[in-house]
Motif scaffolding. Structure first.
Motif, PDB file in Angstrom:
ATOM      1  N   LEU A  27      -1.336  -4.877   8.964  1.00 53.46           N
ATOM      2  CA  LEU A  27      -2.731  -4.568   9.227  1.00 53.46           C
ATOM      3  C   LEU A  27      -3.230  -5.295  10.459  1.00 53.46           C
ATOM      4  N   GLN A  31      -8.756  -3.854  10.583  1.00 52.31           N
ATOM      5  CA  GLN A  31      -8.409  -3.409   9.238  1.00 52.31           C
ATOM      6  C   GLN A  31      -8.600  -4.534   8.230  1.00 52.31           C
ATOM      7  N   ALA A  34     -12.261  -4.918   7.795  1.00 54.37           N
ATOM      8  CA  ALA A  34     -12.821  -3.834   6.985  1.00 54.37           C
ATOM      9  C   ALA A  34     -12.600  -4.080   5.498  1.00 54.37           C
ATOM     10  N   ILE A  35     -11.424  -4.596   5.134  1.00 53.53           N
ATOM     11  CA  ILE A  35     -11.149  -4.883   3.730  1.00 53.53           C
ATOM     12  C   ILE A  35     -12.081  -5.980   3.228  1.00 53.53           C
ATOM     13  N   THR A 164      -0.006   0.678   1.598  1.00 52.50           N
ATOM     14  CA  THR A 164      -1.044  -0.251   2.042  1.00 52.50           C
ATOM     15  C   THR A 164      -1.788   0.310   3.247  1.00 52.50           C
ATOM     16  N   ARG A 165      -1.050   0.967   4.134  1.00 54.30           N
ATOM     17  CA  ARG A 165      -1.670   1.522   5.344  1.00 54.30           C
ATOM     18  C   ARG A 165      -2.653   2.630   5.002  1.00 54.30           C
ATOM     19  N   SER A 168      -5.748   1.088   3.682  1.00 48.55           N
ATOM     20  CA  SER A 168      -6.459   0.481   4.809  1.00 48.55           C
ATOM     21  C   SER A 168      -7.169   1.529   5.655  1.00 48.55           C
ATOM     22  N   LEU A 169      -6.512   2.671   5.886  1.00 50.05           N
ATOM     23  CA  LEU A 169      -7.122   3.737   6.679  1.00 50.05           C
ATOM     24  C   LEU A 169      -8.386   4.267   6.009  1.00 50.05           C
ATOM     25  N   ASN A 171     -10.244   2.768   3.782  1.00 53.50           N
ATOM     26  CA  ASN A 171     -11.256   1.713   3.761  1.00 53.50           C
ATOM     27  C   ASN A 171     -11.888   1.512   5.133  1.00 53.50           C
ATOM     28  N   THR A 172     -11.065   1.575   6.179  1.00 51.61           N
ATOM     29  CA  THR A 172     -11.578   1.385   7.533  1.00 51.61           C
ATOM     30  C   THR A 172     -12.570   2.483   7.902  1.00 51.61           C
ATOM     31  N   GLY A 247      -1.005  -7.650   4.065  1.00 52.72           N
ATOM     32  CA  GLY A 247      -1.660  -6.775   5.013  1.00 52.72           C
ATOM     33  C   GLY A 247      -0.852  -6.599   6.257  1.00 52.72           C
TER      34      GLY A 247
END
Length: 247
Positions: A27, A31, A34-35, A164-165, A168-169, A171-172, A247
């Motif tokens: 991450l 990112q 953002a989390i 995880t990506r 993250s996407l 969430n971002t 991350g």
């Protein structure tokens, strides 16, 4: 993507603490931000307490947020110092274990686990009962809300396990929209006040509905209650942890 040199430096620092880095860091800086922002959203904290502050202290109470922000900045600096000196995943478990002993860390770890487990379910249930059901026209029903909550938890689990990506996407994008909406709403309010001419600088120092409250400045009065609400919410949204090696 985190630079390889940074990864190597971090790997060396954690190995010095007796921990072998095994998980990949994938991450980027935004990112990770953002989390953390989604977990401890300051915007949500302000909106969640604003109505209570207006009722107990009036519009002038919003300035108490600045005082609370100073205190929470000091807390954030302490957390940052811990993270720099003990750069391991586990947050409160790792920190308590190394600052005191593993037994204390064990209790901190389980308390944090219970807090996060309860928090996720509570937020998902609120999403189902207070947002999703009214949005789609469903009548209030706790059994239906619980069923929707289970479905949401299942979807979240699948996403977290799958990638995880991907999490993250998603969430971002959500955080980006939230930040954009906050800015748009702020600009819209300024424009509305300027166009209608209904705004008044005096509102920034007004006590509102508690203007003549005799206990406004006393212990337990309106001003103190507003401050406690801001402090409570600020503590609930203190700097959260993103596992630096997941991350």
């Amino acid at each position: 993507m985190v630079e390889s040199s940074d990864v190597q430096d971090d790997a060396g620092s954690v190995e010095a603490e007796g921990y072998q880095q095994e998980l990949k860091r994938t991450l980027g800086s935004f990112q990770v931000f953002a989390i953390s922002f989604a977990f401890i959203s300051v915007a949500v904290g302000i909106f969640a307490t604003f109505d209570e502050v207006l009722q107990t202290a009036g519009p002038v109470g919003i300035w108490l947020w600045l005082i609370a922000a100073v205190g929470q900045t000091l807390v954030a600096l302490v957390v940052a110092q811990f993270a720099a000196r003990i750069p391991l995943s586990g947050s409160s478990y790792q920190w308590a274990s190394r600052l005191t002993n593993p037994k204390v860390g064990w209790w901190f770890g389980w308390l944090t686990f219970c807090y996060l487990a309860i928090g996720v379910v509570a937020v998902d249930n609120a999403l189902a009962s207070q947002a999703f059901m009214p949005l789609v026209g469903l009548q209030p029903d706790e059994d239906v809300a619980r069923l929707i909550t289970l479905v949401v938890l299942l979807v979240q689990t699948v996403l977290a396990v799958a990638s995880t990506r991907l999490v993250s996407l998603i969430n971002t994008v959500a955080v980006g929209l939230e930040l954009a909406l906050v800015v748009v709403v702020a600009i819209a309010l300024v424009i509305a006040v300027a166009v209608t001419g209904d705004g008044s600088v005096g509102n920034l120092t007004s006590r509102g509905v508690v203007e003549h409250s005799p206990d406004y400045f006393t212990v337990g009065g309106g001003l103190m209650l507003a401050m406690l609400r801001f402090d409570r919410r600020a503590m609930e949204t203190e700097p959260g942890e993103v596992d630096s090696f997941t991350g």
